[in-house]
Design a protein around this motif. Structure first.
Motif, PDB file in Angstrom:
ATOM      1  N   CYS A 329       2.717  49.354  42.525  1.00  0.00           N
ATOM      2  CA  CYS A 329       1.975  50.314  43.355  1.00  0.00           C
ATOM      3  C   CYS A 329       2.317  50.084  44.819  1.00  0.00           C
ATOM      4  CB  CYS A 329       0.470  50.180  43.140  1.00  0.00           C
ATOM      5  SG  CYS A 329      -0.478  51.368  44.118  1.00  0.00           S
ATOM      6  N   PRO A 330       3.344  50.752  45.320  1.00  0.00           N
ATOM      7  CA  PRO A 330       3.812  50.478  46.679  1.00  0.00           C
ATOM      8  C   PRO A 330       2.803  50.825  47.770  1.00  0.00           C
ATOM      9  CG  PRO A 330       5.468  51.664  45.396  1.00  0.00           C
ATOM     10  CD  PRO A 330       4.210  51.694  44.605  1.00  0.00           C
ATOM     11  N   SER A 331       1.846  51.698  47.493  1.00  0.00           N
ATOM     12  CA  SER A 331       0.904  52.070  48.551  1.00  0.00           C
ATOM     13  C   SER A 331      -0.468  51.443  48.360  1.00  0.00           C
ATOM     14  CB  SER A 331       0.777  53.592  48.640  1.00  0.00           C
ATOM     15  OG  SER A 331       0.249  54.108  47.446  1.00  0.00           O
ATOM     16  N   CYS A 332      -0.594  50.516  47.460  1.00  0.00           N
ATOM     17  CA  CYS A 332      -1.840  49.752  47.324  1.00  0.00           C
ATOM     18  C   CYS A 332      -1.811  48.602  48.336  1.00  0.00           C
ATOM     19  CB  CYS A 332      -1.985  49.202  45.905  1.00  0.00           C
ATOM     20  SG  CYS A 332      -2.318  50.467  44.662  1.00  0.00           S
ATOM     21  N   PRO A 333      -2.837  48.456  49.160  1.00  0.00           N
ATOM     22  CA  PRO A 333      -2.736  47.518  50.284  1.00  0.00           C
ATOM     23  C   PRO A 333      -2.993  46.055  49.970  1.00  0.00           C
ATOM     24  CG  PRO A 333      -4.797  48.741  50.401  1.00  0.00           C
ATOM     25  CD  PRO A 333      -4.033  49.316  49.248  1.00  0.00           C
ATOM     26  N   SER A 334      -3.759  45.747  48.929  1.00  0.00           N
ATOM     27  CA  SER A 334      -4.201  44.349  48.770  1.00  0.00           C
ATOM     28  C   SER A 334      -3.042  43.395  48.515  1.00  0.00           C
ATOM     29  CB  SER A 334      -5.226  44.245  47.637  1.00  0.00           C
ATOM     30  OG  SER A 334      -6.410  44.907  47.985  1.00  0.00           O
ATOM     31  N   ALA A 370      -3.298  53.944  49.190  1.00  0.00           N
ATOM     32  CA  ALA A 370      -4.152  54.116  48.017  1.00  0.00           C
ATOM     33  C   ALA A 370      -5.419  53.277  48.174  1.00  0.00           C
ATOM     34  CB  ALA A 370      -3.400  53.686  46.762  1.00  0.00           C
TER      35      ALA A 370
END
Lengths: 400, 315
Positions: A329-334, A370
């Motif tokens: 998930c490239p746009s998940c920040p954690s 995301a």
């Protein structure tokens, strides 16, 4: 998917005994137009429009025709309402607070659920009755799939009804395990000072375990003083952890492909410090979720594995796990933020900032990252896969 | 559905083997350490200082200064909290209390001060903007187009939708730091928030250590918190304000009547700060906190700098 199994006889009887009457109300044609759009046109737009109507008016809307005339419109209606509730919570939740300043409390989340889902429950009962009376096996299978999908993110009374209908089935066990896991409370190693919204977490609000100068002796004092139930003869998490582990294992015995149950089994094992067992579950979850293309589950498996490696001091392995999560998930920040923190702590500043730069490049045209699945996992007892569960049901009701 | 779409983007990566991922470079010891230093006296920032005016001690051991610079500009990341607790004040989070005190929404105040901060920037300063609520949203990378960012801030003031029940303060601060980490000028994150973090994977303590290590300053403009049974409920022992403290930043109350003047003074200090770099020598290589002390030589004044840095795993 277990949706084609027959319904338990007791479930059918109990549903047929429930009242299914629907009083005539205004707005039927408008609502029918939304159902038509949901089934034949832009399903996303229909969900958005219904969510925008809000909880105050939504329970007055009915399909234009009877269940006997168009049962699949009714089938679409229950799913459309459930999707709209989910959308409302996640994107329109603020509106009602603007309109009703003092009366809107956290309890009103249940009110919102009741408004969106109350009609769904009435409609699905009527729908099941119709399906049983007419011997429509496909419709029965759909209703079963809807019940099981919806029980993962719904009001307590809805959960209880679904649980009682399908007691012992893997998905129901998963949902039960999730509540048990939620009631364990926060991870004492990483707990934030403010960790949740639901009433069930009220008792955990006074935890002060996020101190920078943490030590075991200090923790014991706090825990004993503020949360006497926290350390019991059963261990740190009381009986909740043991019961959650048992429930997830039972679910996996019944359905070894239930990747969310395996992910959560690993998480609970990690929380009770069985790191070796936990890592095995994370690795298998990651492999299975990749095969099944379950993005959220794969992402969390990699993120959790990274945290475990980092806790154990295995920096290289932790970074590899975080990068695996980012790849999913490239746009998940954690995961990139965790990787940045790891690199900064290890002297690899440039690599850390590069990971963040990549994250921001992957933000959409509107700049949105995301909502990280880990946030949903920690805050709510519902499933982080809830939205996808609903979307996966759409083909049942679509007319292409 | 953006989140679902974003998740779907990663589907192709599901087939990538774990071993194929890049692992990066980790270093055993600490290389260069950067310390941003502000020197002030009663008249304001003290300028024109050079290397002989400073002594640097790392864990009590005096270090050789390798360079000292005065960037003269700043790179500011505005990190604006638009979560439910800020947007709707009392009406959301004090729900547990039978008679919650009235706390107005902090959103208008925070948006106002975001705009004021932009107006305090000089032409060579850079600014970036991100907001966070349910999602972290990048509105602008670091740029000198202050008017463009101001326009985006003004547009935010009038938006209502988009609030979700998540508030990842620590992650937003870290993301904001990445906007200014390698930009010219003094890197500063301005967090405008009530400080209630409900959704960060990283703890505030870990974020503070990481940013302390990176030498990025976090200032915070805070509005009153709206949630809780007690003072400890929303703040806890490590609230986001301590990120400011750990990184040599400052905390400002949005309700302060002279906040605009305080911010103007602060920005002047930041622009006139010194960047001192050194490579630790003679310091025991331990994982943990390294206290750094900056002393003035032959000059009278007060020194503001981060208190040190962490090495080793921070979680």
């Amino acid at each position: 998917m277990s949706s084609m199994r027959p319904w338990p006889l007791a479930a059918i009887v109990s549903l047929l005994l429930l009242p299914a009457g629907l009083p005539a109300e205004t707005g039927r044609q408008d609502y029918q137009a939304l159902i038509d759009e949901y089934r034949r046109g832009d399903a996303e737009a229909a969900v958005t429009k219904l969510a925008a109507i809000g909880p105050d008016n939504i329970d007055r809307l009915r399909p234009a025709t009877s269940v006997e005339q168009s049962p699949w419109d009714w089938a679409a209606s229950i799913l459309l309402r459930t999707e709209a509730k989910h959308r409302y919570f996640y994107t329109h939740f603020g509106w009602s607070f603007l309109r009703a300043p003092r009366s809107q409390t956290i309890d009103s989340w249940n009110r919102v659920r009741d408004r969106f889902e109350g009609p769904s429950l009435r409609e699905v009962r009527a729908l099941v009755g119709h399906a049983v009376r007419t011997g429509d096996e496909r419709l029965q299978a759909y209703c079963r799939a809807w019940y099981i999908a919806a029980l993962h993110g719904s009001a307590r009374k809805f959960f209880i009804e679904s649980r009682d209908l399908f007691r012992g089935e893997p998905e129901v066990l998963l949902a039960r395990g999730r509540y048990l896991e939620f009631w364990m409370g926060p991870d004492p190693r990483y707990v934030r000072h403010y960790s949740g919204w639901a009433m069930d977490w009220g008792r955990y609000f006074e935890f002060h375990l996020d101190a920078p100068e943490w030590n075991e002796e200090e923790r014991d004092v706090w825990v004993a003083w503020e949360t006497p139930w926290f350390r019991t003869v059963h261990g740190t998490f009381g009986t909740w952890a043991r019961r959650a582990l048992e429930t997830y294992r039972e679910a996996l015995d019944a359905d070894p492909d239930l990747t969310e149950a395996r992910l959560r089994l690993g998480r609970v094992l990690y929380l009770v410090s069985r790191h070796g067992d936990a890592l095995g579950e994370f690795e298998r979850t990651l492999a299975d979720a990749r095969t099944r293309r379950e993005v959220g589950t794969a992402y969390l498996a990699a993120l959790f594995a990274g945290q475990l490696h980092e806790f154990e001091g295995r920096t290289i392995e932790a970074a590899a796990s975080y990068r695996a999560a980012i790849a999913v998930c490239p746009s998940c920040p954690s995961a990139p933020v965790a990787l940045l923190s790891l690199y900064l702590a290890s002297g690899g500043d440039a690599e850390g900032w590069q990971a963040m730069d990549t994250l921001l490049r992957d933000a959409g045209d509107d700049g949105n990252l995301a909502t990280d699945p880990s946030a949903t996992y920690v805050i709510f007892p519902g499933s982080f896969l809830q939205g996808q569960r609903y979307v996966a049901l759409r083909p049942w009701v679509r007319v292409e | 559905m953006k989140g679902v779409a974003a998740l779907a983007v990663g589907t192709m990566a599901l087939v990538m083997p774990l071993g194929a991922q890049q692992q990066g470079v980790f270093r055993a010891g600490v290389e260069g350490v950067r310390i941003d230093v502000i020197v002030t006296d009663d008249d304001g920032p003290v300028q024109g200082l050079t290397s002989p005016h400073f002594e640097v001690y790392d864990a009590g051991v005096r270090q050789a200064i390798e360079s000292i610079e005065t960037p003269g500009t700043m790179a500011l990341a505005l990190v604006l909290d638009r979560s439910a607790s800020v947007r709707f004040g009392t009406r959301v989070v004090r729900a547990f209390e039978p008679d919650p005190p009235s706390v107005p929404p902090g959103w208008p105040t925070l948006v106002d001060y975001a705009g004021r901060m932009l107006s305090l920037l000089g032409p060579d300063d850079e600014a970036g903007l991100l907001t966070f609520g349910g999602r972290i949203v990048l509105h602008a990378r670091a740029t000198r187009d202050h008017d463009g960012i101001r326009g985006q801030v003004e547009a935010l003031a009038n938006t209502v939708q988009g609030t979700e029940p998540f508030s990842p303060v620590a992650e937003a601060v870290m993301t904001g730091a990445s906007l200014v980490a390698n930009r010219p000028g003094r890197p500063v994150v301005a967090l405008l928030s009530d400080g209630i973090d409900t959704a960060s994977w990283l703890t505030t303590a870990t974020a503070a250590r990481a940013l302390q290590r990176a030498g990025i300053t976090v200032d915070m403009v805070s509005v009153p918190r709206t949630g809780g049974h007690s003072e400890g409920f929303a703040g806890g022992p490590y609230p986001p304000e301590l990120i400011a403290e750990a990184t040599g930043g400052r905390q400002f109350e949005a309700s302060s009547p002279d906040l605009a003047e305080q911010l103007a003074t602060r920005f002047a200090e930041l622009r006139s700060s010194y960047v001192i770099t050194y490579t630790p020598k003679g310091v025991e290589e331990i994982e943990g906190f390294h206290e750094v002390e900056i002393r003035l030589v032959g000059v009278k004044g007060r020194v503001q700098a981060r208190p040190g840095y962490f090495t080793g795993a921070g979680r």
